[in-house]
Design an enzyme around this catalytic site. Sequence first.
Site, PDB file in Angstrom:
ATOM      1  N   TYR A  90       0.883  -1.162   0.000  1.00 24.52           N
ATOM      2  CA  TYR A  90       0.000   0.000   0.000  1.00 24.52           C
ATOM      3  C   TYR A  90       0.920   1.211   0.000  1.00 24.52           C
ATOM      4  O   TYR A  90       1.861   1.284   0.797  1.00 24.52           O
ATOM      5  CB  TYR A  90      -0.886   0.060   1.238  1.00 24.52           C
ATOM      6  N   CYS A  93       1.324   2.828   3.503  1.00 25.16           N
ATOM      7  CA  CYS A  93       1.656   1.974   4.647  1.00 25.16           C
ATOM      8  C   CYS A  93       3.066   2.291   5.152  1.00 25.16           C
ATOM      9  O   CYS A  93       4.023   2.274   4.376  1.00 25.16           O
ATOM     10  CB  CYS A  93       1.560   0.511   4.231  1.00 25.16           C
ATOM     11  N   PHE A  95       5.064   0.518   7.023  1.00 29.96           N
ATOM     12  CA  PHE A  95       5.951  -0.630   6.870  1.00 29.96           C
ATOM     13  C   PHE A  95       6.453  -0.723   5.430  1.00 29.96           C
ATOM     14  O   PHE A  95       7.618  -1.053   5.181  1.00 29.96           O
ATOM     15  CB  PHE A  95       5.225  -1.918   7.258  1.00 29.96           C
ATOM     16  N   CYS A  96       5.569  -0.439   4.494  1.00 28.29           N
ATOM     17  CA  CYS A  96       5.955  -0.449   3.078  1.00 28.29           C
ATOM     18  C   CYS A  96       6.920   0.688   2.773  1.00 28.29           C
ATOM     19  O   CYS A  96       7.913   0.507   2.050  1.00 28.29           O
ATOM     20  CB  CYS A  96       4.712  -0.338   2.189  1.00 28.29           C
TER      21      CYS A  96
END
Length: 350
Positions: A90, A93, A95-96
Site C-alpha cells: 500500500y 503503509c 511498513f511499506c
Amino acid sequence: MHFRSFIPRFAPRFAQLRGLRNWMVQSRARTVSVIGLSSVVGLSTWASVRPRHSMLLHARSFDGEAAGSMGSANASNKGSKLPHISVYQYETCPFCSKFRAFLDYYGIEYEKVEVHPVFKREIWFSSYKKVPIMVAGETQVNDSSFMVSVVRTAMLLDGDINKSLEMYPELPEEAESERANKYNIMYGNTEDIDSRSEERRWRRWVDDKLIHVLAPNIYSTPRQSLQAFQYITEVSNFNTFERYLAKYIGAFTMYFIAKHLRKKYEIQSDVRQAIYGCVNVWMKGIGKKRMFLGGDKPNLADLAVYGVLSATEGLDTFDDVMKNTKALKWYQGVQYHVRNHTGAPPSSNN
C-alpha cells in the site's frame, strides 16, 4: 386454467423483480465490503495494530506459472546480483515506506504493485495477506524488517536470497514470539559489534514504539482523519464508488478506532506530545556529534525511522513533527541519501 393464463402475463414483471432483488443483494454486499474497507484501509495502510506473532517468516518458492505471472522474475537487478524484486504494497503503509526507503537508498531496482485493500486480487498467490510482501526471483518473503535483513544479507552473499534465508531458521507457525535474529545482518565478521547492536535495538524500537503512535496522531480529529483518507483514496486502486465511501466512512471509522488504539498502547491523551516524545528520543539517541545514527551515512535504523515518518508526508502530523522537534535536518539528510541512492554498490559496468 385462469391461474396459468396469468403466468406468461406477469413473467416479465417477476423477472424484473428478481433482477431488482439480485441488484439490491449485490449492492448491499458491495456496500458492506466498502464499509469494511474503511477500517481495513486505515488499519492496513498505517499498520499500527499488527500483532507481533503475525510477523513470522513466510517464505516459499513459486512454481513456473506463478512466477511467470509476475513478469521478468529472472531479470538481474541493476548494480547488484540480486534477482528481480516485486514489492506488493500500500503506498501509504509505513511498513511499506520503510522497506522502499531501504531499497531506494541501496539503489535496488524493484517493481511496485499496489494491492487493493479489500479484495487483494494482486496477492492471490499468497496465503499471507498483509503487506508488504516481497517476491525476489521466485521466493516470497514477508514482514518489512525481516525483508530488509534478508536482502541486506543477500547483498553480502553475492545476491543469493535463498542462501540468506537459510541463516534465519523459521519458527513454528504457532509460535507467538518473533524470531530472535530478525533484526540481524549476517555480515560474517565481528567488526563494529557495538554499532550493529545499536542499529538492531533502534530497528526494533521503530516497530515496537514509533509505529504505534502514528494512527492516534493521523486520525486524531475528524478533519485530520478526512485529510488522511483523502490522500489514501487518491493513491489506492479504488473505483469511484469505493473511493467515495472509503473516504468518508473510513475517516469516520478510523477517528474512533484511533482512540481505541491510543488506550490499547497506553499513549498519553495529548497524542502530539507522544509522537514528539518518540522523535526526540530518537534524536537524542543519535546525539549531537553524529549526523545520522550510522555516522556520516544513514544505517538501517535511520532508514527505518525515515521510512515510517515519510508515510505521513503531506499530513498535519508530519508538518507538526518537523516544526516541534529537531528532526528536520536529519530527515532532509536521510532523504537526500535515499533519493540519490548513495548506498548503491559500484556498477559492474564501471
